[in-house]
Design an enzyme around this catalytic site. Structure first.
Site, PDB file in Angstrom:
ATOM      1  N   GLY A  50       0.740  -1.376   0.122  1.00 18.76           N
ATOM      2  CA  GLY A  50       0.128  -0.106  -0.043  1.00 18.76           C
ATOM      3  C   GLY A  50       0.655   1.121  -0.132  1.00 18.76           C
ATOM      4  O   GLY A  50       0.167   2.291  -0.051  1.00 18.76           O
ATOM      5  N   CYS A  51       2.048   1.181   0.099  1.00 15.51           N
ATOM      6  CA  CYS A  51       2.955   2.445  -0.174  1.00 15.51           C
ATOM      7  C   CYS A  51       3.927   2.256  -1.560  1.00 15.51           C
ATOM      8  O   CYS A  51       3.927   1.237  -2.027  1.00 15.51           O
ATOM      9  CB  CYS A  51       4.381   2.203   1.096  1.00 15.51           C
ATOM     10  SG  CYS A  51       3.934   2.089   2.518  1.00 15.51           S
ATOM     11  N   VAL A  52       3.681   3.423  -2.197  1.00 20.09           N
ATOM     12  CA  VAL A  52       4.425   3.759  -3.419  1.00 20.09           C
ATOM     13  C   VAL A  52       5.883   3.271  -3.020  1.00 20.09           C
ATOM     14  O   VAL A  52       6.459   2.687  -3.980  1.00 20.09           O
ATOM     15  CB  VAL A  52       3.880   5.083  -4.064  1.00 20.09           C
ATOM     16  CG1 VAL A  52       4.832   5.063  -5.402  1.00 20.09           C
ATOM     17  CG2 VAL A  52       2.572   5.035  -4.102  1.00 20.09           C
ATOM     18  N   SER A  53       6.501   3.853  -2.159  1.00 16.19           N
ATOM     19  CA  SER A  53       7.878   3.773  -1.895  1.00 16.19           C
ATOM     20  C   SER A  53       7.978   2.451  -1.411  1.00 16.19           C
ATOM     21  O   SER A  53       7.019   1.875  -0.819  1.00 16.19           O
ATOM     22  CB  SER A  53       8.581   4.784  -1.121  1.00 16.19           C
ATOM     23  OG  SER A  53       7.778   4.968   0.200  1.00 16.19           O
ATOM     24  N   GLY A 125       0.486   5.475   2.225  1.00 12.45           N
ATOM     25  CA  GLY A 125       1.545   4.669   2.789  1.00 12.45           C
ATOM     26  C   GLY A 125       1.261   4.909   4.164  1.00 12.45           C
ATOM     27  O   GLY A 125       1.814   4.068   4.705  1.00 12.45           O
TER      28      GLY A 125
END
Length: 141
Positions: A50-53, A125
């Site tokens: 669920g985090c882009v990074s 995120g």
């Protein structure tokens, strides 16, 4: 229940920083101060979805006075997110699982004005990290 001293110190420092450039610099400094995870800890089980990074959270549980205490370590490949990880670790790490499950970091971040200048992706995120930590606390309380 009160927040841990490490988190209280961060919140106090943030209260002195009105400018968002200064707040971003402080977040980056907090993140840079975190110890790096061992490569083995950067596993699929520790990765936060669920985090882009990329973000990894590793937890250790121990029993103390009939309750489970969780200690967290974490790392991200993005500087601002690494700072958010540092704040979450200060808030949650070393606390009983029940307290972790009951502590709404998103509400605390909102009260501190920490989410208002985050991009939607970073905010999502952050929510994913908090949900993961609280779910672990709930499962072990």
């Amino acid at each position: 229940m009160s927040e841990p001293l490490a988190f209280q110190d961060i919140a106090e420092n943030l209260s002195f920083l009105d400018d968002w450039e200064d707040r971003y610099r402080y977040l980056i400094e907090l993140g840079q101060a975190l110890p790096k995870l061992d490569e083995a800890e950067k596993s699929p089980e520790n990765k936060v979805h669920g985090c882009v990074s990329q973000v990894w959270l590793a937890a250790d549980a121990r029993q103390e006075a009939n309750q489970t205490i969780l200690t967290y370590r974490g790392e991200s490949d993005a500087m601002i997110v690494q700072g958010l990880v540092a704040i979450l670790l200060a808030l949650y790490s070393g606390r009983p699982a029940r307290d972790i499950a009951e502590t709404d970091a998103i509400a605390i971040f909102d009260k501190l004005g920490l989410r208002e200048h985050l991009t939607a992706q970073r905010s999502n995120g952050l929510v994913a990290m908090v949900n993961r930590i609280r779910a672990e606390g709930k499962a072990l309380s």
